[in-house]
Design an enzyme around this catalytic site. Structure first.
Site, PDB file in Angstrom:
ATOM      1  N   ASN A 159       0.839  -1.075   0.165  1.00  0.00           N
ATOM      2  CA  ASN A 159      -0.578   0.022  -0.160  1.00  0.00           C
ATOM      3  C   ASN A 159       0.860   1.397   0.105  1.00  0.00           C
ATOM      4  OD1 ASN A 159       0.649  -0.591   2.054  1.00  0.00           O
ATOM      5  ND2 ASN A 159      -0.931   0.092   3.289  1.00  0.00           N
ATOM      6  N   LYS A 182      12.414  -6.997   1.153  1.00  0.00           N
ATOM      7  CA  LYS A 182      11.440  -7.732  -0.437  1.00  0.00           C
ATOM      8  C   LYS A 182      10.073  -6.842  -0.214  1.00  0.00           C
ATOM      9  CE  LYS A 182       8.630 -10.563  -0.112  1.00  0.00           C
ATOM     10  NZ  LYS A 182       7.471 -10.368  -0.677  1.00  0.00           N
ATOM     11  N   GLU A 256       4.674  -5.394  12.034  1.00  0.00           N
ATOM     12  CA  GLU A 256       3.646  -3.813  12.217  1.00  0.00           C
ATOM     13  C   GLU A 256       2.330  -4.292  10.837  1.00  0.00           C
ATOM     14  OE1 GLU A 256       4.408  -0.809  13.479  1.00  0.00           O
ATOM     15  OE2 GLU A 256       5.646  -0.474  13.531  1.00  0.00           O
ATOM     16  N   CYS A 290      -2.864   1.176   6.913  1.00  0.00           N
ATOM     17  CA  CYS A 290      -3.250   0.174   7.703  1.00  0.00           C
ATOM     18  C   CYS A 290      -3.688   1.125   9.212  1.00  0.00           C
ATOM     19  CB  CYS A 290      -1.864   0.014   8.403  1.00  0.00           C
ATOM     20  SG  CYS A 290      -0.292   1.681   9.221  1.00  0.00           S
ATOM     21  N   GLU A 467       7.721   1.895  14.460  1.00  0.00           N
ATOM     22  CA  GLU A 467       9.270   2.501  13.740  1.00  0.00           C
ATOM     23  C   GLU A 467       8.384   3.643  13.721  1.00  0.00           C
ATOM     24  OE1 GLU A 467       7.334  -0.792   9.716  1.00  0.00           O
ATOM     25  OE2 GLU A 467       9.706   0.178   9.766  1.00  0.00           O
TER      26      GLU A 467
END
Ligand code: NAD
Length: 490
Positions: A159, A182, A256, A290, A467
């Protein structure tokens, strides 16, 4: 940068040890343009052998003098150069992001700026990761050193590929780690570009490797015995697998995950201010965020807000990302079908679909993966549409009477990522901020897509670790304590 694949599309190769290379087994996959379903790019598909090679390259780069002996201030300068280079290529990066993910060009441009900001923010911290001294008494010197943790394996979702690439790699690089990243197979293009830009800015080969691939590629990376840390962003079921794979090697992880974030709107809120922000949070990026506020808890007596929200949602313009509409397509047909499935389920659950509810009727949009912004009422917080992450432009509106009830409903969820409170009453705002079990509480504000300086992460099933902000650095450093006796004091 590319070499010709068998079809007409240029092949975008893996970025491995400073070189662009095909997958070891030659596999490729096609990335589709979600606005019309046509092929956008052909991309090398990394397999387990490529993961092995990339981890070996990152391991070697971690101890190679050109990275390991680089002064912290020089690492910071290098990250600043990357930030500037991202800005210099903003136009092409935004176009690529918009076509790959489907997001409106304006949102893609904001994502480019956010990516540059991540590098800039962490550039400023590279030379400030100091330790401390601990007083033990005469004849003893005790100090701590914050050392880079090593090779970071990073797995990101579809996203916000630009933002997520920068969000994980910039703090890791600032700390002196090396990275194997990745991207999602649905949106791998801009992460490869960030890798290329970093290399062109002088990042030594092997320090940042980018391996597009699928779940198997991700599993090979998460379970690799020679990585030192994993940063995963994605869904709860995949996050559990990743955390288990890492834990089997005693490798720490940051996960996350998803959310079903409540938006508590009190009757005393500034509705005009709230409605645009609430719609932006819920429908921006076609709801594929999210932290999207998708569970709207509305105080009885505040129905005017609902009318405004429905009118606002109905006015939003859909179209291909490059035309910079309000809402673009969802990233893939499977995502569109999943969201449509939830709207159909909502109808079965007894919802009133107050606006939206399906694909747009405009024939020009028929080939894209669009869903209209949708407002559902008439459901309880026990309905599946109120409990599960839909990950599309769909909100559920649920009524409450008083602050205690609002808090109880807000916390009655397996998730705990973000939350939003709209009120002019400081007492109510602070009561909600104290009581909500979520990693983020916004009062009369939303923070979707920004907040680089703020720690970000989830409570409960929304994950663990943080994060963004200075807190992210905790994941990429480890503390060494050195205790020295001298003279006769020890
Ligand atoms: P996903 O879990 O399907 O995939 C995420 C990544 O994991 C992809 O790169 C995928 O290829 C990889 N993967 C799949 N199977 C794997 C396995 N077994 N082992 C290792 N890697 C594997 O998620 P998605 O559909 O790409 O993204 C949507 C989800 O991401 C939503 O739940 C959303 O809430 C979440 N998300 C969370 C945050 C956050 O910061 N909390 C941010 C963005 C997205």
């Amino acid at each position: 940068m590319t070499s010709e694949a068998s079809g007409e599309l240029p092949l975008r190769e893996l970025l491995l040890d400073g070189k662009q290379v095909p997958a070891a087994d030659g596999r490729t996959f096609t990335v589709l343009d979600p606005s019309n379903g046509t092929a956008l790019a052909q991309v090398a598909l990394a397999g387990a052998a490529d993961v092995d090679q990339a981890v070996a390259a990152a391991r070697a780069a971690f101890t190679a003098p050109e990275w390991a002996r680089m002064r912290a201030a020089d690492r910071g300068r290098l990250l600043n150069r990357i930030a500037q280079a991202i800005r210099a290529e903003a136009e092409q990066l935004a176009h690529l992001e918009s076509r790959d993910v489907g997001k409106p060009l304006g949102q893609a441009k904001a994502d480019v700026e956010a990516a540059a900001r991540y590098f800039e923010f962490y550039a400023g911290v590279a030379d400030k990761l100091g330790g401390s001294t601990i007083p033990l008494g005469p004849g003893l010197l005790d100090y701590t050193v914050r050392e880079p943790i090593g090779v970071s394996g990073q797995i990101i979702p579809f996203n916000y590929p630009l933002q997520n690439t920068a969000r994980g790699s910039a703090p890791a690089l600032a700390a002196g780690c090396t990275v194997v990243l990745k991207p999602s197979p649905e949106a791998p293009l801009t992460p490869l570009e960030i890798g290329r830009i970093a290399l062109e800015c002088g990042l030594p080969p092997g320090v940042l490797n980018v391996l597009p691939g699928d779940g198997e590629t991700g599993a090979a990376l998460a379970g690799h015995p020679d990585i030192d840390q994993v940063t995963f962003t994605g869904s709860v079921p995949t996050g559990i697998k990743v955390a288990q794979a890492a834990a089997a090697n005693v490798v720490p992880s940051v996960v996350e995950l998803g959310g079903k974030s409540p938006v508590i709107v009190f009757a005393d809120a500034d509705f005009d201010l709230a409605v645009g922000a609430v719609a932006g949070s819920a429908f921006g990026n076609a709801g594929q965020t999210c932290s999207a506020g998708t569970r709207i808890l509305l105080q009885r007596g505040a129905e005017e807000f609902l009318d405004k929200l429905i009118a606002h949602a109905a006015s939003l313009k859909l179209g291909p990302g490059l035309t910079d509409p309000d809402i673009g397509p969802l990233v893939a047909a499977r995502q569109r079908d999943r969201v449509q499935g939830y709207v159909d389920l909502a109808r079965q659950e007894g919802a009133d679909v107050r606006t939206g509810g399906g694909a747009p009727t405009d024939p020009a949009l028929a080939d894209g993966y669009y869903i209209e912004p949708t407002v559902l009422t008439g459901l309880t917080n026990q309905s599946r549409c109120a409990r599960e992450e839909i990950f599309g432009p769909v909100v559920t509106v649920i009524a409450f009477d008083d602050p205690e009830e609002a808090l109880a409903i807000a916390n009655d969820t397996p998730y705990g990522l973000s939350s939003y409170v709209w009120t002019r009453d400081l007492d109510k705002a602070l009561r909600m901020a104290e009581g909500i079990r979520a990693g983020q509480v916004y009062v009369n504000a939303t923070g979707v897509g920004t907040g680089i300086e703020l720690p970000f992460g989830g409570y409960k099933h929304s994950g663990w670790g943080r994060e963004k902000g200075l807190e992210a650095l905790a994941s990429y450093t480890q503390t060494k304590n050195v205790c020295i006796g001298f003279g006769n004091g020890s």
